[in-house]
Structure formats: C-alpha cells, structure tokens
Scaffold this motif. Structure first.
Motif, mmCIF file in Angstrom:
data_model
loop_
_atom_site.group_PDB
_atom_site.id
_atom_site.type_symbol
_atom_site.label_atom_id
_atom_site.label_comp_id
_atom_site.label_asym_id
_atom_site.label_seq_id
_atom_site.Cartn_x
_atom_site.Cartn_y
_atom_site.Cartn_z
ATOM 1 N N LYS A 108 -9.724 -7.092 18.130
ATOM 2 C CA LYS A 108 -10.161 -5.785 18.616
ATOM 3 C C LYS A 108 -9.430 -4.704 17.820
ATOM 4 O O LYS A 108 -8.324 -4.927 17.336
ATOM 5 N N GLY A 109 -10.062 -3.531 17.675
ATOM 6 C CA GLY A 109 -9.429 -2.454 16.926
ATOM 7 C C GLY A 109 -8.333 -1.756 17.715
ATOM 8 O O GLY A 109 -8.301 -1.834 18.946
ATOM 9 N N GLY A 110 -7.449 -1.096 16.985
ATOM 10 C CA GLY A 110 -6.466 -0.235 17.629
ATOM 11 C C GLY A 110 -5.367 -0.929 18.407
ATOM 12 O O GLY A 110 -4.720 -0.312 19.249
ATOM 13 N N THR A 111 -5.138 -2.213 18.126
ATOM 14 C CA THR A 111 -4.116 -2.927 18.899
ATOM 15 C C THR A 111 -2.713 -2.795 18.292
ATOM 16 O O THR A 111 -1.739 -3.239 18.892
ATOM 17 N N GLY A 112 -2.632 -2.195 17.092
ATOM 18 C CA GLY A 112 -1.318 -1.989 16.479
ATOM 19 C C GLY A 112 -1.094 -2.780 15.199
ATOM 20 O O GLY A 112 0.038 -2.900 14.717
ATOM 21 N N LYS A 113 -2.165 -3.293 14.600
ATOM 22 C CA LYS A 113 -2.030 -4.116 13.390
ATOM 23 C C LYS A 113 -1.267 -3.405 12.287
ATOM 24 O O LYS A 113 -0.310 -3.938 11.712
ATOM 25 N N THR A 114 -1.736 -2.184 11.958
ATOM 26 C CA THR A 114 -1.155 -1.478 10.817
ATOM 27 C C THR A 114 0.307 -1.119 11.093
ATOM 28 O O THR A 114 1.182 -1.326 10.241
ATOM 29 N N THR A 115 0.550 -0.608 12.285
ATOM 30 C CA THR A 115 1.914 -0.232 12.668
ATOM 31 C C THR A 115 2.842 -1.445 12.541
ATOM 32 O O THR A 115 3.947 -1.353 11.989
ATOM 33 N N ILE A 116 2.382 -2.569 13.053
ATOM 34 C CA ILE A 116 3.229 -3.763 13.064
ATOM 35 C C ILE A 116 3.367 -4.342 11.657
ATOM 36 O O ILE A 116 4.469 -4.697 11.228
ATOM 37 N N ALA A 117 2.256 -4.412 10.911
ATOM 38 C CA ALA A 117 2.330 -4.977 9.553
ATOM 39 C C ALA A 117 3.331 -4.182 8.711
ATOM 40 O O ALA A 117 4.184 -4.758 8.019
ATOM 41 N N PHE A 118 3.239 -2.866 8.774
ATOM 42 C CA PHE A 118 4.115 -1.999 7.975
ATOM 43 C C PHE A 118 5.575 -2.177 8.387
ATOM 44 O O PHE A 118 6.453 -2.426 7.545
ATOM 45 N N ASN A 119 5.852 -2.094 9.666
ATOM 46 C CA ASN A 119 7.246 -2.192 10.114
ATOM 47 C C ASN A 119 7.819 -3.592 9.929
ATOM 48 O O ASN A 119 9.004 -3.749 9.631
ATOM 49 N N LEU A 120 6.952 -4.599 10.054
ATOM 50 C CA LEU A 120 7.425 -5.968 9.800
ATOM 51 C C LEU A 120 7.825 -6.127 8.343
ATOM 52 O O LEU A 120 8.842 -6.748 8.024
ATOM 53 N N ALA A 121 7.000 -5.557 7.451
ATOM 54 C CA ALA A 121 7.288 -5.673 6.016
ATOM 55 C C ALA A 121 8.630 -5.002 5.704
ATOM 56 O O ALA A 121 9.472 -5.568 4.995
ATOM 57 N N VAL A 122 8.844 -3.818 6.257
ATOM 58 C CA VAL A 122 10.098 -3.100 5.996
ATOM 59 C C VAL A 122 11.284 -3.878 6.595
ATOM 60 O O VAL A 122 12.329 -4.024 5.965
ATOM 61 N N ALA A 123 11.090 -4.395 7.799
ATOM 62 C CA ALA A 123 12.176 -5.151 8.439
ATOM 63 C C ALA A 123 12.495 -6.411 7.644
ATOM 64 O O ALA A 123 13.666 -6.758 7.447
ATOM 65 N N ALA A 124 11.468 -7.087 7.145
ATOM 66 C CA ALA A 124 11.701 -8.314 6.366
ATOM 67 C C ALA A 124 12.434 -7.979 5.076
ATOM 68 O O ALA A 124 13.386 -8.669 4.693
ATOM 69 N N ALA A 125 12.024 -6.883 4.421
ATOM 70 C CA ALA A 125 12.699 -6.475 3.177
ATOM 71 C C ALA A 125 14.165 -6.165 3.485
ATOM 72 O O ALA A 125 15.062 -6.505 2.701
ATOM 73 N N GLY A 126 14.418 -5.577 4.640
ATOM 74 C CA GLY A 126 15.793 -5.268 5.051
ATOM 75 C C GLY A 126 16.622 -6.531 5.266
ATOM 76 O O GLY A 126 17.842 -6.480 5.305
ATOM 77 N N GLN A 127 15.939 -7.661 5.428
ATOM 78 C CA GLN A 127 16.661 -8.925 5.608
ATOM 79 C C GLN A 127 16.798 -9.670 4.282
ATOM 80 O O GLN A 127 17.056 -10.864 4.232
ATOM 81 N N GLY A 128 16.598 -8.933 3.200
ATOM 82 C CA GLY A 128 16.853 -9.500 1.873
ATOM 83 C C GLY A 128 15.705 -10.318 1.322
ATOM 84 O O GLY A 128 15.891 -11.173 0.443
ATOM 85 N N VAL A 129 14.509 -10.084 1.818
ATOM 86 C CA VAL A 129 13.362 -10.885 1.411
ATOM 87 C C VAL A 129 12.435 -10.033 0.548
ATOM 88 O O VAL A 129 12.140 -8.891 0.885
ATOM 89 N N ARG A 130 11.994 -10.580 -0.582
ATOM 90 C CA ARG A 130 11.069 -9.836 -1.449
ATOM 91 C C ARG A 130 9.726 -9.763 -0.746
ATOM 92 O O ARG A 130 9.108 -10.803 -0.513
ATOM 93 N N THR A 131 9.320 -8.559 -0.408
ATOM 94 C CA THR A 131 8.159 -8.419 0.473
ATOM 95 C C THR A 131 7.076 -7.529 -0.123
ATOM 96 O O THR A 131 7.377 -6.479 -0.697
ATOM 97 N N ALA A 132 5.841 -7.948 0.029
ATOM 98 C CA ALA A 132 4.706 -7.113 -0.370
ATOM 99 C C ALA A 132 3.789 -6.930 0.830
ATOM 100 O O ALA A 132 3.744 -7.773 1.730
ATOM 101 N N LEU A 133 3.101 -5.798 0.812
ATOM 102 C CA LEU A 133 2.194 -5.469 1.903
ATOM 103 C C LEU A 133 0.831 -5.166 1.289
ATOM 104 O O LEU A 133 0.747 -4.409 0.314
#
Ligand SMILES: Nc1ncnc2c1ncn2[C@@H]1O[C@H](COP(=O)(O)OP(=O)(O)OP(=O)(O)O)[C@@H](O)[C@H]1O
Ligand SMILES: [Mg+2]
Length: 389
Positions: A144-169
């Motif tokens: 379903k639309g509007g459930t938070g996909k973009t918000t979560i994908a973006f913040n997850l990517a930043v959080a993963a990069a902060g954990q020393g992981v090479r991350t692409a979005l």
C-alpha cells in the motif's frame, strides 16, 4: 526430469494413511522424489546423514519418543542444513519461523499443488542462500502507498553507512521518485536514465551516483514522470547487480503496486523488507501479497516484515496483524511525527540529526540487523569510484 535434477524428499510421518497420500501425490510427478519415509523420530538424523535429502517434511503431530516439534528443534540445533517443512492440521497451528528451522508450513488438507509449491520453494530458497551468500540487496516494498517506504529506506541506508558499511540507495519508484525531492537534489542531477543501455561499467556508475548524507551513494529515478517509461527493467536489473558487487548493502525504495519492474526487483532481492501498518487495507493487501509470493515460489524467509508506526494500532489488535502475517513481524518502528516530519521537510536523516529519538533508535536497530545479514561491516570505505568525485 533427470534424476540428478530431482528434489530429494525425506518424509517423517507415522500415520500410514498420510504417508500413503503423500506418496500418491508424488508418484504423479517427476520433480520431487520421495527417498524415504521414517516413522520413528529418533532415527531421522541418521537417515538424513545417510540419504542427504534436499528437503525434509515433518509431521508436527508425530508421536513416539521424539515428538514432531522436538524433532524439528533437534534438526535445527544439529544444523543439518536441510530445509524443514512442518505438516500440521488447522487445530494445531504452527508458524513459519526460519530462526527455529521452520522453513515453511503445510496445513491439511492439502493437494499436490500445495505440496509441490512448498517443497520446491523451500529447496529454491536453501539453494539460493547457499550460492548467494550474504543478504546484500534489500528491497523495501509495501502493498500500500504512504506506509513509510521512502522515509525508512533513506534512514536505514544512512544508519547502515554509520555502522561502517558501504551503502547505496536506489530510487526504483521510477514514476514518482521521492528521493530526489527528499535529498534536495537538483533536477539536473543524473538518474538511472543517464547510464548506457548496453554494458554498464563501474566508471559509468561514477557519473550517475549522487553522494548523499553519511556518504551513501544514491541512484535517482528519472526527474520527470513521463521519462519513467524509458527505464527498462533489464537495464535496471543489470545496474543493481553491479551495485550489489560494489557495495556491502544496496537498499532499494519502490513505488506502489506490483508492476513488472517492481516484480523483477523483488525477484532479484536477497531480502524483501515489507512495510506494513495498522490499517485494515494494508492488512488485507498483505495477506493477498503473501499468497502471491507463495505462488511465485518465494520462501517465507525471503520476506521480512517491518511494522511502521507500530505504536499507533488505531484500534486494530496486534494479534490480527500477527495472524495476517502468519508470524511475529521481524521489526517494529514507532511513530514519532515531531521527529520524522521536520527531518523529512529538511531532507535530513533523523537517524543522524536526532540519534537519541525513539524512532531513530528503532531504525538504527533494524539497520544493525540488516547489516548483520549482509555479512557485517566492511573493511574499507565507500568504493573508490564514488569517492573520486
Ligand atoms: N515512523 C514514522 N513516524 C512518523 N511519521 C512517519 C513515520 N514513517 C513515515 N512517516 C511519515 O509518513 C509519510 C509517508 O512516508 P513516506 O513518504 O516515506 O511513505 P512511502 O511509503 O514512501 O509513500 P509512497 O507510497 O507515496 O512512496 C511521510 O509524511 C513521513 O514523514
Ligand atoms: Mg515513497
């Protein structure tokens, strides 16, 4: 089908009529071969070592010294490395739980199609897990639309990069790509359409990736809606395969619905992170989606459920959601408008601007678990190619 390609099945069953029924169903086809029927749970490990089956089906109601579910636990703890499907009756519900060695569940009554799709699905998943290695490609999806996909994908990517992981979005919401707006990238910033269509090299990627916060590299969707039809599924698949090799973790944001492109990405994913929320439509769509995934042959372990705004149940009983998912959701993120709203409006990742907020801690924890599935933090920084810009 050549014997070498057949899936070898071991059945653990002490009710002769059920054993006979399964044998009958399997006799009608050549894809799965029944190599043995064992009625005594204590003999199963020995037979597994002897026959090396590809899939084991265990009756949850198996009687004797070692009961059905005790045997499932024993097989899991012994790390036999063979997927186990539990056979049960509706009065004795069993939940799919890869962490407990339950790859799938087959409930009576079942027909030949049900049996075959479970067995081939479990086998395919185990084989894929063996050759693919770590879970690098995470596709964030929602029925379903509007459930938070973009918000979560973006913040997850930043959080993963902060954990020393090479991350692409990757923004695979190709019609209404949200990431360009969210990251305040100009219209001229390159998109996936700027990649060559035949052979894509690593250097081609340099030119199109956008360096986002926390040094994540972002591949944007086209800047205008009418350009979406120029994106070819095959090209995006190839690009993502290349990215999967260059990064430790590639997170893909998707649009609404199950079009050809999204389906191809879901196929390619190591993990589908399915976002659900407490509302009746999402729950209905989630059940329909689970049925579709099962028909396609995706094993339950390929999908991980994330309940967004998990503290806002809006009158829906969490037990209803659990029942719809068929299991406990893997992750939960709370609702925190005063943190998420302003961060989104500024295009900032709340996981770094407000790291101590509850919602940030939830996302950082999800990232930690995804990073672990992806094989842990990397040794180096982002790939040289992107750093060169
Ligand atoms: N955990 C949360 N707490 C508070 N607000 C949230 C949370 N998650 C998402 N939101 C808000 O919900 C709205 C929808 O989020 P988002 O755009 O990420 O959804 P989406 O699934 O990507 O939507 P679409 O289907 O349109 O692409 C946004 O305003 C976002 O700020
Ligand atoms: Mg979106």
């Amino acid at each position: 089908m050549a014997p070498a390609d057949q899936i070898r099945l071991l059945l653990v069953e002490d009710v002769p009529q059920v054993a006979q029924y399964v044998r009958g169903l399997l006799n009608a086809q050549s894809q799965v071969r029944l190599i043995d029927i064992v009625s005594d749970g204590t003999q199963v490990i020995g037979r597994v070592v002897e026959h090396r089956p590809d899939v084991i089906v265990v009756d949850a109601l198996l009687q004797g010294r070692l009961k059905g579910m005790q045997l499932v636990k024993q097989l899991h703890e012994a790390k036999v490395g063979v997927p186990v499907i539990v056979l049960t009756v509706p009065q004795n519900p069993v939940e799919v739980d890869p962490h407990k060695g339950i790859a799938d569940v087959l409930s009576m009554p079942f027909n030949g199609y049900d049996l075959m799709s479970r067995v081939t699905g479990a086998h395919k998943a185990a084989a894929a897990a063996n050759d693919k290695g770590p879970s690098r490609l995470v596709v964030v999806f929602s029925p379903k639309g509007g459930t938070g996909k973009t918000t979560i994908a973006f913040n997850l990517a930043v959080a993963a990069a902060g954990q020393g992981v090479r991350t692409a979005l990757v923004d695979a919401n190709i019609q209404f790509g949200d990431l360009r707006g969210l990251l305040r990238a100009p219209r001229e910033a390159p998109s996936m359409l700027d990649l060559p269509t035949d052979r894509i090299s690593e250097t081609d990627l340099i030119d199109v990736l956008w360096r986002g916060p926390a040094d994540i590299d972002v591949l944007f969707a086209p800047p205008r809606i009418e350009m979406a039809e120029m994106v070819l599924t095959r090209d995006l698949e190839k690009t993502i395969s290349l990215m999967r090799r260059l990064y430790d973790l590639v997170i893909v944001d998707t649009g609404v619905g199950l079009d050809e492109l999204t389906l191809a990405l879901l196929d390619q994913a190591d993990t589908i992170l399915e976002i659900v929320t407490y509302d009746a439509t999402t729950i209905r769509n989630t059940i329909a989606m689970a049925e579709t995934f099962q028909k396609i042959g995706y094993p339950p372990s390929k999908v991980q459920y994330l309940v967004n705004r998990a503290d806002a149940s809006a009158g829906i009983d969490p037990a209803d959601l659990r029942q719809a998912l068929g299991r406990e959701p893997e992750y939960k993120i709370r609702s925190e408008g005063p943190i998420v709203g302003p961060a989104s409006n500024q295009g900032a990742p709340f996981v770094t601007t407000e790291p101590n907020a509850g919602v940030s801690r939830d996302v950082i924890e999800v990232a930690r678990q995804l990073v672990a599935r992806a094989g842990g933090p990397a040794r180096g920084g982002q790939p040289e190619l992107a750093a060169a810009r």
